[in-house]
Design an enzyme around this catalytic site. Structure first.
Site, PDB file in Angstrom:
ATOM      1  N   GLY A 267       0.796  -1.228   0.000  1.00  0.00           N
ATOM      2  CA  GLY A 267       0.000   0.000   0.000  1.00  0.00           C
ATOM      3  C   GLY A 267       0.823   1.269   0.000  1.00  0.00           C
ATOM      4  N   ALA A 268       1.780   1.352   0.914  1.00  0.00           N
ATOM      5  CA  ALA A 268       2.552   2.582   1.045  1.00  0.00           C
ATOM      6  C   ALA A 268       3.747   2.319   1.949  1.00  0.00           C
ATOM      7  CB  ALA A 268       1.695   3.686   1.640  1.00  0.00           C
ATOM      8  N   ASN A 271       8.952   5.899   4.532  1.00  0.00           N
ATOM      9  CA  ASN A 271      10.307   6.457   4.478  1.00  0.00           C
ATOM     10  C   ASN A 271      10.365   7.831   5.147  1.00  0.00           C
ATOM     11  OD1 ASN A 271      10.841   4.339   2.449  1.00  0.00           O
ATOM     12  ND2 ASN A 271       9.503   5.626   1.215  1.00  0.00           N
ATOM     13  N   GLU A 304       0.935   5.903   7.639  1.00  0.00           N
ATOM     14  CA  GLU A 304       2.334   6.189   7.261  1.00  0.00           C
ATOM     15  C   GLU A 304       2.839   7.405   8.025  1.00  0.00           C
ATOM     16  OE1 GLU A 304       3.498   3.746   5.805  1.00  0.00           O
ATOM     17  OE2 GLU A 304       1.623   2.906   5.051  1.00  0.00           O
ATOM     18  N   GLU A 326       4.308  -1.975  13.611  1.00  0.00           N
ATOM     19  CA  GLU A 326       3.091  -2.157  12.805  1.00  0.00           C
ATOM     20  C   GLU A 326       1.837  -2.296  13.666  1.00  0.00           C
ATOM     21  OE1 GLU A 326       3.121  -1.205  10.030  1.00  0.00           O
ATOM     22  OE2 GLU A 326       5.161  -1.478   9.273  1.00  0.00           O
TER      23      GLU A 326
HETATM   24  N1  B3K Z   1       6.063  -0.612   6.473  1.00  0.00           N
HETATM   25  C1  B3K Z   1       5.483  -0.784   5.178  1.00  0.00           C
HETATM   26  C2  B3K Z   1       5.407  -2.201   4.731  1.00  0.00           C
HETATM   27  C3  B3K Z   1       6.636  -2.697   4.095  1.00  0.00           C
HETATM   28  C4  B3K Z   1       6.414  -4.064   3.497  1.00  0.00           C
HETATM   29  C5  B3K Z   1       7.671  -4.642   3.020  1.00  0.00           C
HETATM   30  N2  B3K Z   1       7.511  -5.926   2.373  1.00  0.00           N
HETATM   31  C6  B3K Z   1       4.135  -0.167   5.089  1.00  0.00           C
HETATM   32  C7  B3K Z   1       3.437   0.025   6.374  1.00  0.00           C
HETATM   33  O1  B3K Z   1       3.114  -0.903   7.089  1.00  0.00           O
HETATM   34  O2  B3K Z   1       3.219   1.139   6.730  1.00  0.00           O
HETATM   35 ZN    ZN Z   2       2.953   0.252   8.817  1.00  0.00          ZN
END
Ligand code: B3K
Ligand code: ZN
Length: 879
Positions: A267-268, A271, A304, A326
């Protein structure tokens, strides 16, 4: 190419890194035929390690090494080893600068990990282990460094050059090239690195933080999408304000950027300062996105953004701790969505998803604890268990501590661990230290896999007016785990009197002013609670708000459920009672297809449709019958066709008997005026579209003309899609075909809408036969390199078009196996995700199960299987 016999990595083997990197200086030279990456690392021995490691080991994947220098000295091939997936530099000093030049080919990167190209732009995805596809690095989250990044590219093709932090320098170079340098003052793990280069339009806005700092907000999208940014921008500002108000968290850089890319594995991505989004999770206009998409975008933008604190400022020590960021961040985004919309509806949606999909995962071969103990490929562990069960676990801490103590706990956590890479245990400890509560038993939620099962028995002692509730818990075995200990479960309950009123919950004879809802805390394998001072046997309302991610077994009568449907003070349980009633009715039809549909269910639905005083957002949810996927999940040995037919029969009966009410509901809920995504308007559109779908399901001619008019006159995608979906779900074949054709004609230039067009067909048993699916895959708009197209056709078929996927002859399974094998070479992450529907083969009756198993074997036998698919397939076949 990855090895086909991957290693298992264990949490118990965790060691602190032997070397740390304080600073990273990157220079990217971007060209059409590849990119040269110059990296200068300031490395020093980690004072926390035992200091015995002589060699520096860096991770690398698919890199061409051009040169290595240590403190300015060019190393010769004898000084290092770059065979395999590592660069090992021998006998390094305690502190040094290592400069490495690598060559990579983003234009050929179909895995979409590391640096790759999407519709002509360069972009990155580094979580979890993509940075090693860019340059050699200790690619693990507990190595946190300051990054400076210079990007050089052709100025006319790539006028926009972005990376994390602030832009500190820019200028022109020879040959029509230019550069921009970015500096990120916050130390971060490599998985949060990002780079974007493209010809993008910039949409700007600003936000003043609680301490009065002005932040530049920027969205970068392809020019054709420039009108689809407002909703994400507004969502971002709401998220920033909310995080200040609810968690006291302020944004820390001067710029916050969002970029939309079409080809993205998930999804997103959060970074630092430069969030990259799948276009479908960020771009919206009322003409092209449904209400559901608007709400999803709001919550993903928030998710995010919230990661900036829960994930970036405080990150994970290792990938076993993934749920630290998460689970907590999903919890934060669901609180946010709940505050922005209808809390009851949000809770219903979250619980329904958890019970359907996470419970399935938790009882299948890939079941793992919220903090796993081992993995082969970490990409396979971005699961519903890590995210959604992880969120529930944080939610239970919130329930046990209460709002105020929970906030004290989160403040302490952020303060104590700012700038660190920590564990789920550190999180729980902060919660304990701030609140004084002992969560030692509670920690089992992180350690034990499997969904706890609660069995509830009750009795009423008429003579003493005492109602006794006995609750037993057990946790089923899961791969590698047996004999589990009882967990600490917050169990919210209420009791209802015959008049529907909430009764005080007196835990002793002489209790005064007892509350009408309590959180019972279960810690042993069995508990008995007594409620005093009752005149009659009450009706229990159990596990209110879905206060724990558990299954509850209690012998409900249909009368009790009908009663709770209209009287329970907890909206969630009101909805749940309706679901249970419908499930009971559907299940009896599965057992005996000759049976008539229980008139009680029809009357209960009539009540819902006719009573305008009810919360219409709740009614909209209550009208949705339990999904086939959930009915399958609940069944010990599901017969998919029988489930499908029974559910259709109930739907048909409701539509025929309630035709007048449905027509009235349809007309009453016309929304006029400006399009708004408020709980009220969303509910009205949902009610209207449900009524329409039901009536078309029974071939109602009047409704058919409403659908056609609604389709062509709609000023928003929710209504247009609602009408299209209703037609697709009907037997009006000509209308179905002509409307689908018209829809494509109208929206063919918009990939996000074409994806919706694909999935509405692939998910329906009327338009998604295997032959039709193969046709969709031949369609010019289908693209094997684009994960959204794969998901909208193959994913929708296997995940939603269940009667076709589970066809008697096993053709659906073999079809899926074929697609997995094809995708495995180009995009292993997406391929591994697609295996999921096959993993539950043991649950299905022998004839289906064996065919699912043989599809898995087809995949297993493919040459050069990726680590991603290898892990899922082998674990599914094992045991
Ligand atoms: N942290 C990323 C997910 C990355 C997945 C890598 N295979 C998106 C999120 O959970 O916000
Ligand atoms: Zn996340």
């Amino acid at each position: 190419m990855r090895t086909s016999q991957p290693q298992t990595i264990y949490l118990k083997d965790y060691k602190v890194p032997a070397f740390v990197v304080d600073h990273v200086d990157l220079r990217f030279e971007l060209f059409e035929d590849g990119a040269r990456v110059h990296s200068l690392l300031s490395v020093r021995r980690n004072p926390e390690s035992d200091g015995t490691e002589q060699n520096l080991e860096l991770d690398g994947d698919s890199l061409t090494l051009e040169s290595v220098q240590l403190d300015g000295r060019v190393l010769s091939e004898g000084d290092y080893d770059n065979r395999g997936e590592k660069l090992v530099v021998s006998s390094v000093p305690d502190q040094f600068e290592l400069s490495v030049v690598t060559w990579i080919e983003p234009q050929n990167n179909t895995r979409l990990e590391g640096l790759y190209k999407s519709s002509g732009m360069f972009c990155t995805q580094c979580e979890a282990e993509g940075f090693r596809c860019i340059t050699y690095f200790p690619d693990r989250p507990d190595v946190m460094a300051r990054f400076r990044t210079r990007i050089e590219a052709d100025k006319s093709s790539y006028p926009i050059l972005l990376s994390n932090g602030n832009d500190v320098e820019k200028g022109d170079l020879d040959n029509g090239r230019h550069y921009v340098t970015w500096e990120d003052p916050f130390p971060k793990p490599s998985y949060l690195f990002a780079l974007v280069a493209g010809d993008l339009v910039e949409k700007t806005d600003n936000f003043r933080t609680m301490s009065g700092r002005d932040i530049d907000l920027r969205m970068y999208v392809e020019p054709r999408n420039s009108e689809k940014c407002d909703h994400a921008m507004d969502s971002l500002k709401r998220s920033m304000r909310w995080d200040e108000e609810v968690y006291g968290r302020e944004y820390d850089l001067d710029i916050f950027m969002i970029v939309a890319v079409d080809d993205f594995n998930m999804g997103a991505m959060e970074n630092k300062g430069l969030n990259i989004f799948n276009s479908s999770c960020v771009l919206a206009s009322q003409e092209t996105a449904t209400d559901v998409a608007f709400q999803r975008i709001e919550s993903i933008v928030a998710h995010e953004y919230f990661h900036n604190w829960s994930g970036n400022r405080v990150t994970c020590r290792d990938w076993f701790q993934l749920s630290l960021k998460e689970g907590f961040t999903v919890f934060r985004d669901s609180q946010f969505s709940s505050d922005m919309g209808s809390p009851t509806v949000k809770r219903i949606e979250d619980a329904a998803m958890l019970r359907t999909a996470q419970f399935a995962e938790d009882s299948g071969p890939m079941a793992h604890p919220v903090r796993p103990q081992s993995y082969m490929e970490i990409s396979n562990f971005y699961t519903l268990t890590i995210y959604e069960k992880g969120c529930e676990v944080v939610g239970m801490i919130h329930t046990l501590l209460g709002e105020e103590m929970f906030r004290k706990g989160s403040d302490l956590y952020f303060e104590r661990h700012d700038g660190q890479a920590v564990t789920t245990d550190d999180f729980v400890r902060a919660m304990e230290d701030a609140s004084g509560r002992d969560l030692s038993q509670f920690r089992l939620w992180y350690e034990q896999a499997g969904t706890p099962e609660l069995s509830v028995q009750d009795e009423f002692d008429e003579n003493n007016g005492v109602y006794r509730l006995t609750i037993e818990q057990s946790i089923p075995d899961t791969p590698g785990q047996t004999d589990k200990k009882p967990q600490h479960i917050p169990f919210a309950i209420g009791l209802l009197g015959a008049d529907g009123k909430a009764l005080p919950l007196n835990l002793s004879r002489d209790e005064q002013n007892a509350p009408t809802e309590r959180i019972l805390e279960l810690t042993d394998s069995a508990h008995t609670f007594e409620f005093h001072g009752l005149e009659h046997r009450p009706v229990p309302s159990l596990l209110r708000h879905f206060s724990a991610p558990v299954r509850v077994q209690y012998d409900w009568t249909r009368e009790q459920l009908t009663f709770l449907m209209s009287h329970d003070g907890d909206g969630f349980n009101r909805w749940d009672a309706g679901q249970k009633l419908a499930i009971d009715v559907i299940n009896s039809l599965i057992e005996n297809p000759e049976l008539a549909v229980d008139g009680g269910l029809v009357e209960a639905y009539r009540g819902l449709l006719s009573d305008e005083s009810l919360d219409q957002a709740l009614v909209a949810k209550m009208l949705q019958l339990p999904t086939e996927a959930y009915l399958i999940e609940l069944s010990a040995q599901p017969a998919v066709q029988a489930i499908h037919s029974a559910r259709e029969k109930v739907l048909g009966k409701l539509a025929v008997d309630l035709r007048d009410e449905l027509l009235a509901c349809y007309h009453r809920n016309t929304v006029s005026g400006e399009y708004r995504v408020t709980p009220e308007d969303v509910a009205r559109r949902s009610l209207r579209n449900t009524a329409l779908a039901w009536l078309l399901h029974i071939g109602d001619e009047e409704a058919r003309s409403f659908a056609l008019t609604q389709y062509s006159g709609a000023d928003n995608m929710t209504d247009r899609m609602g009408a299209l979906r209703a037609l697709v779900g009907s037997d009006f074949e000509n209308d179905r075909e002509s409307t689908l054709a018209d829809f494509y004609q109208r929206f063919q230039k918009d990939p996000q809408v074409v994806e919706q067009w694909f999935s509405v067909q692939a998910a329906s048993s009327r338009t998604g036969s295997l032959a039709q699916i193969r046709q969709l895959m031949e369609h010019p708009a289908f693209d094997w390199k684009n994960p959204n197209k794969i998901r909208s056709v193959i994913g929708a078929f296997a995940g939603q078009n269940l009667p076709a996927f589970h066809a008697e002859d096993g053709s659906g399974y073999q079809f899926l196996a074929e697609q997995i094998c094809r995708l495995d070479d180009s995009n292993p992450q997406i391929a591994a995700r697609l295996v999921s529907p096959l993993t539950r083969w043991r649950k299905f009756a022998t004839v289906h199960g064996q065919k699912m198993k043989s599809a898995l074997e087809t995949v297993r036998d493919k040459q050069g299987l990726s680590r991603d698919v290898y892990e899922v397939v082998h674990k599914s076949l094992a045991g």
